[in-house]
Scaffold this motif. Sequence first.
Motif, short mmCIF file in Angstrom:
data_model
loop_
_atom_site.label_atom_id
_atom_site.label_comp_id
_atom_site.label_asym_id
_atom_site.label_seq_id
_atom_site.Cartn_x
_atom_site.Cartn_y
_atom_site.Cartn_z
N THR A 1 6.14 10.79 4.48
CA THR A 1 5.41 9.93 3.53
C THR A 1 6.00 8.52 3.53
OG1 THR A 1 5.00 11.87 2.18
CG2 THR A 1 4.65 9.75 1.12
N LEU A 2 7.32 8.45 3.48
CA LEU A 2 7.98 7.14 3.49
C LEU A 2 7.80 6.45 4.84
CD1 LEU A 2 11.31 7.99 1.62
CD2 LEU A 2 9.24 6.89 0.71
N ALA A 3 7.84 7.25 5.90
CA ALA A 3 7.68 6.67 7.24
C ALA A 3 6.29 6.05 7.38
CB ALA A 3 7.90 7.74 8.31
N CYS B 1 0.85 -1.20 0.00
CA CYS B 1 0.00 0.00 0.00
C CYS B 1 0.88 1.25 0.00
CB CYS B 1 -0.90 0.01 1.23
SG CYS B 1 -2.01 -1.40 1.28
N ASP B 2 0.43 2.23 -0.74
CA ASP B 2 1.22 3.44 -0.95
C ASP B 2 1.25 4.32 0.30
OD1 ASP B 2 2.75 4.88 -2.79
OD2 ASP B 2 1.11 6.34 -2.98
N ALA B 3 0.07 4.59 0.87
CA ALA B 3 0.01 5.49 2.03
C ALA B 3 0.49 4.78 3.29
CB ALA B 3 -1.41 6.02 2.22
N GLY B 4 -0.01 3.57 3.52
CA GLY B 4 0.51 2.76 4.62
C GLY B 4 -0.18 2.95 5.96
N ILE B 5 -0.87 4.05 6.18
CA ILE B 5 -1.74 4.15 7.36
C ILE B 5 -3.15 4.49 6.91
CG2 ILE B 5 0.07 4.73 9.04
CD1 ILE B 5 -0.89 7.60 8.93
N GLU B 6 -4.13 4.26 7.78
CA GLU B 6 -5.53 4.32 7.41
C GLU B 6 -5.97 5.74 7.05
OE1 GLU B 6 -4.26 3.22 10.18
OE2 GLU B 6 -4.79 1.13 10.47
N SER B 7 -7.18 5.79 6.47
CA SER B 7 -7.75 7.08 6.06
C SER B 7 -8.06 7.96 7.28
CB SER B 7 -9.04 6.84 5.27
OG SER B 7 -9.99 6.19 6.08
N THR B 8 -8.12 9.25 7.04
CA THR B 8 -8.59 10.21 8.04
C THR B 8 -10.12 10.10 8.09
OG1 THR B 8 -6.79 11.66 7.38
CG2 THR B 8 -8.58 12.68 8.65
#
Length: 344
Positions: A296-298, A191-198
């Motif tokens: 972003t990478l983190a 997954c590109d973003a890596g954490i869930e949606s706001t």
Amino acid sequence: MDARCTNVMPPPLLSRGMVQVVSAAEHIDQAVAELASGRPVVMPTETVYGLAVSTFDVSAIRRVYELKGRPQNNPLIAHVGSVADVWPLIDGTHPLVEPLADACWPGPLTLVLPAAPTVPLEAIGGRPTIAVRVPNHPIAQALLTAFPGPLSAPSANRSGLVSPTTAEHVAHDYMDIDGAEDLLVLDGGPCDAGIESTVLDLTCDPPRILRLGSVSSTTISEVVGPIAEIAVPNQQANAPGTAQRHYAPRIPVQVHSPTSLKHDLSDAIDLVVVIGPTDLSVAAPHLHLQIPDDVTLASRMLYRLIRQADQSGADRLAIVLPPAETKWAAIRDRLVRASAPPMQ
Ligand code: TXA
Ligand code: MG
């Protein structure tokens, strides 16, 4: 050859227990058939992998709660292909939906709105509201185009644990779980973003962020003006799905500043795995998993690193919190929740 023209499906990429990880693009039709017969499908999104079923299939929704081990009062996000598909799911209209959709969709922003009476209560945790978003992942989009209707999907982890950002994570989590036999996992890559949606609640004025995520509060404020304080409740019932302990690995976790970590490691008689910035020095035998300095990478790496730490053989995990700046807020939120004591 077009896989739809033949009954011969490409073989699974991975078969863990009974979980079937398949190349996503070639298995959209099979996924649609699974969904149509009430079986959950794991779909990649740009944030994390989700465990999808039809929003209107009540028994399939119940299977999702059982598979995840999720509390019944924690509602699901309905995923739709475009903003036009939102209106049938909500009661009335809302003036902020279109501007937020223009700015953030497809993408990692979830809107909470009054639910239409036609939405099954099972899909929304018995609440009068529904959470909706348009995911920005070609496979999620393809599935939503091919399947006639919205797909309710929580993150595809077992309840309380770390969300999966690869198909391999999902296979690992479900390989021994009753009810996950033949679970179809569409592999759409990391997954590109890596954490869930706001998650943004539009049922109050001003709107309120219920969960920090990939879209920053600054971006939202630019569209809607002032937003209310972020709620950080410590009871599952106050705001569903925001229980203090969440996103947690199985080994104990503590959060640290660089200075407190130094003291902790100098006294440690056990083996510690550290997730911290690249310039941190961690002496052997302790382990250092480097988190990128770029936010972003983190975000992209965060859950992968927590899972790696969990499997490292260390006795516990020490995490160095990133700076208390707005851009790091979502990552700090996840780390604090991962280190919270278990709920009584
Ligand atoms: O990025 C994401 O949002 C991922 C992908 C798969 O879309 N999904 C996800 O779902 O993280 P889940 O179920 O793990 O988290 C959804 C969050 C929970 O905190 C839930 O309580 C909240 O959204 N939520 C859902 N419906 C809600 C509602 N009607 N009112 C308030 N909060 C709601
Ligand atoms: Mg989740």
